[in-house]
Design an enzyme around this catalytic site. Structure first.
Site, PDB file in Angstrom:
ATOM      1  N   ASP A 231       0.814  -1.209   0.000  1.00 62.64           N
ATOM      2  CA  ASP A 231       0.000   0.000   0.000  1.00 62.64           C
ATOM      3  C   ASP A 231       0.852   1.265   0.000  1.00 62.64           C
ATOM      4  O   ASP A 231       0.646   2.171  -0.818  1.00 62.64           O
ATOM      5  CB  ASP A 231      -0.919  -0.021   1.223  1.00 62.64           C
ATOM      6  CG  ASP A 231      -1.820   1.194   1.293  1.00 62.64           C
ATOM      7  OD1 ASP A 231      -2.987   1.080   0.891  1.00 62.64           O
ATOM      8  OD2 ASP A 231      -1.368   2.268   1.743  1.00 62.64           O
TER       9      ASP A 231
ATOM     10  N   VAL B 213      -5.204   1.996  -0.488  1.00 62.45           N
ATOM     11  CA  VAL B 213      -4.946   1.264  -1.729  1.00 62.45           C
ATOM     12  C   VAL B 213      -5.265  -0.211  -1.518  1.00 62.45           C
ATOM     13  O   VAL B 213      -5.929  -0.850  -2.346  1.00 62.45           O
ATOM     14  CB  VAL B 213      -3.495   1.452  -2.199  1.00 62.45           C
ATOM     15  CG1 VAL B 213      -3.228   0.604  -3.438  1.00 62.45           C
ATOM     16  CG2 VAL B 213      -3.222   2.917  -2.511  1.00 62.45           C
ATOM     17  N   ASP B 214      -4.801  -0.774  -0.411  1.00 61.69           N
ATOM     18  CA  ASP B 214      -5.113  -2.170  -0.100  1.00 61.69           C
ATOM     19  C   ASP B 214      -6.611  -2.401  -0.040  1.00 61.69           C
ATOM     20  O   ASP B 214      -7.146  -3.331  -0.664  1.00 61.69           O
ATOM     21  CB  ASP B 214      -4.507  -2.553   1.255  1.00 61.69           C
ATOM     22  CG  ASP B 214      -3.059  -2.989   1.159  1.00 61.69           C
ATOM     23  OD1 ASP B 214      -2.544  -3.131   0.036  1.00 61.69           O
ATOM     24  OD2 ASP B 214      -2.440  -3.197   2.217  1.00 61.69           O
ATOM     25  N   PHE B 215      -7.294  -1.572   0.731  1.00 61.19           N
ATOM     26  CA  PHE B 215      -8.714  -1.815   0.961  1.00 61.19           C
ATOM     27  C   PHE B 215      -9.542  -1.574  -0.303  1.00 61.19           C
ATOM     28  O   PHE B 215     -10.452  -2.347  -0.620  1.00 61.19           O
ATOM     29  CB  PHE B 215      -9.209  -0.949   2.121  1.00 61.19           C
ATOM     30  CG  PHE B 215      -8.476  -1.174   3.414  1.00 61.19           C
ATOM     31  CD1 PHE B 215      -7.860  -2.384   3.680  1.00 61.19           C
ATOM     32  CD2 PHE B 215      -8.385  -0.178   4.365  1.00 61.19           C
ATOM     33  CE1 PHE B 215      -7.163  -2.606   4.865  1.00 61.19           C
ATOM     34  CE2 PHE B 215      -7.707  -0.381   5.566  1.00 61.19           C
ATOM     35  CZ  PHE B 215      -7.089  -1.602   5.814  1.00 61.19           C
TER      36      PHE B 215
END
Length: 397
Positions: free
Chosen positions: A140, A168-170
């Site tokens: 991320d 970004v990950d989520f």
């Protein structure tokens, strides 16, 4: 039945982005079977500090409720046999690995279609399975830098700054889940599955949205703004009251007129310099000192009720505890509990995805290999078969 109760997903997932995406599918009823590599102790999320006990952490609990766990070494012939039997009986293979790994370990559609022509293979990688960055690891923080996010975030006089959450990950987890559902729909309609080639990079760049359009079309050069101000809508930013901070936003002209009434500054509403979005943006340096002085003259307890009564978009800037204590969170069913043998009652936030009645029977995240018996029974393995697979290293040593 829950919406996805007839869906079985084999998840080779780890850490945050992949487990975050699949937990929403599990909440919707999908059977998510986590394949955990016994050579590495399973999902690395199990060991994320600071709240860790043995092979379990509160980080891991957050992203893995309602799932099952099977320790399986798919690098062995025996482990691969079990994996392929699962592919035959499942709807999807879900993973979040480096972009070159799905091909190396044989989990793309081309590798699995002979076992199940309708299988959907969703690979969430750092940079995708094509392109010059395919083999690079993606995290991320790295993606927030490379995709330009950090250049947009923070104070103008400070360093480039990442967001406070791993967005970004989520966001990529949500994109992967959406892609998987599209693939499942097509596979059930046509009888043919395929690949979902999703990446953190694609997600991060796509979320540049209108600043990207402005930059590519009109030469716009984004800059960081004071007090988290919107780049063009004025006022839409944080203001400091006498005892704390609040956000006030005028995304429509009617909100601007309501705001000047609340502030008892009709002269600002009548001022031709501030008569439109474009003019307030152009003359923000003349306008904002007036607004800052007005808000600083009184407390949050004074301003927020007035703003909300007038219908001006506004909120206090809460800390995490205050945010979770807002009655709206409980009213929307966003707070849930699971019971854990070490952590006791684990309180966490639930999925915002909605269809039909909300789920209330949440299960804690699984211990590593907790569901070996369930999975081998599902596959119709006899005790002798299980013992032979174990002896051959399928489930680790």
């Amino acid at each position: 039945m829950r919406p996805l109760e007839d869906v079985r997903i084999i998840a080779l997932e780890q850490y945050g982005a992949g487990p975050f995406g699949s937990v929403h599918l599990a909440d919707l009823g999908a059977q998510v079977i986590k394949i955990e590599d016994p050579r590495t102790g399973g999902d690395i999320g199990r060991y994320v500090p600071p709240y860790v006990h043995g092979e379990d952490s509160l980080f891991y609990e957050t992203f893995n409720r309602n799932k099952q766990s099977l320790s399986l070494d798919i690098s062995t012939a025996a482990g691969r046999e079990v994996f392929e039997d699962l592919v035959r009986t499942s709807d999807a293979v879900w993973s979040n690995l480096r972009g070159d790994v799905p091909a190396k370990i044989g989990i793309r559609y081309a590798d699995l279609a002979h076992l199940n022509p309708a299988i959907v293979c969703c690979s969430l990688t750092g940079f995708g399975m094509t392109g010059p960055r395919q083999n690079e690891p993606g995290y991320d923080y790295v993606l927030q830098g490379i995709a330009g996010w950090m250049s947009l975030t923070g104070d103008p006089d400070g360093p480039p700054t990442k967001t406070g959450l791993s967005l970004v990950d989520f966001s990529s987890g949500f994109v992967a889940a959406l892609s998987l559902l599209a693939g499942l729909h097509a596979a059930r309609r046509d009888g043919v599955g395929g690949d979902c080639d999703v990446s953190l990079y694609d997600t991060a760049v796509s979320l540049l949205t209108y600043p990207a359009t402005w930059a590519m079309t009109a030469g716009y050069e984004p800059v960081r703004t004071v007090d988290s101000a919107h780049p063009s809508l004025v006022p839409f930013q944080a203001f400091q009251a006498a005892d704390g901070w609040l956000v006030v936003g005028c995304a429509k002209e009617k909100f601007w007129q309501r705001l000047v009434a609340v502030l008892e500054r009709p002269d600002l509403g009548d001022d031709e310099r501030f008569a439109s979005f474009a003019l307030r943006d152009r003359n923000r340096d003349e306008l904002l000192p007036h607004l800052k002085a007005a808000f600083a003259a009184n407390t949050l307890g004074h301003w927020l009720p007035l703003l909300q009564a007038a219908g001006v978009p506004s909120s206090p800037i809460n800390d995490v505890g205050q945010a979770l204590a807002d009655p709206q969170a409980a009213a929307r069913g966003l707070l849930l509990e699971t019971e854990h043998p070490h952590w006791g009652t684990v309180k966490q936030v639930g999925s915002p995805v909605r269809f039909g009645p909300q789920r209330t029977d949440h299960r804690r995240a699984p211990h590593r290999n907790e569901h070996q018996d369930d999975v081998t029974t599902l596959l119709g393995y006899s005790p002798d078969k299980v013992a032979a697979l174990a002896a051959a290293g399928a489930f680790g040593k």
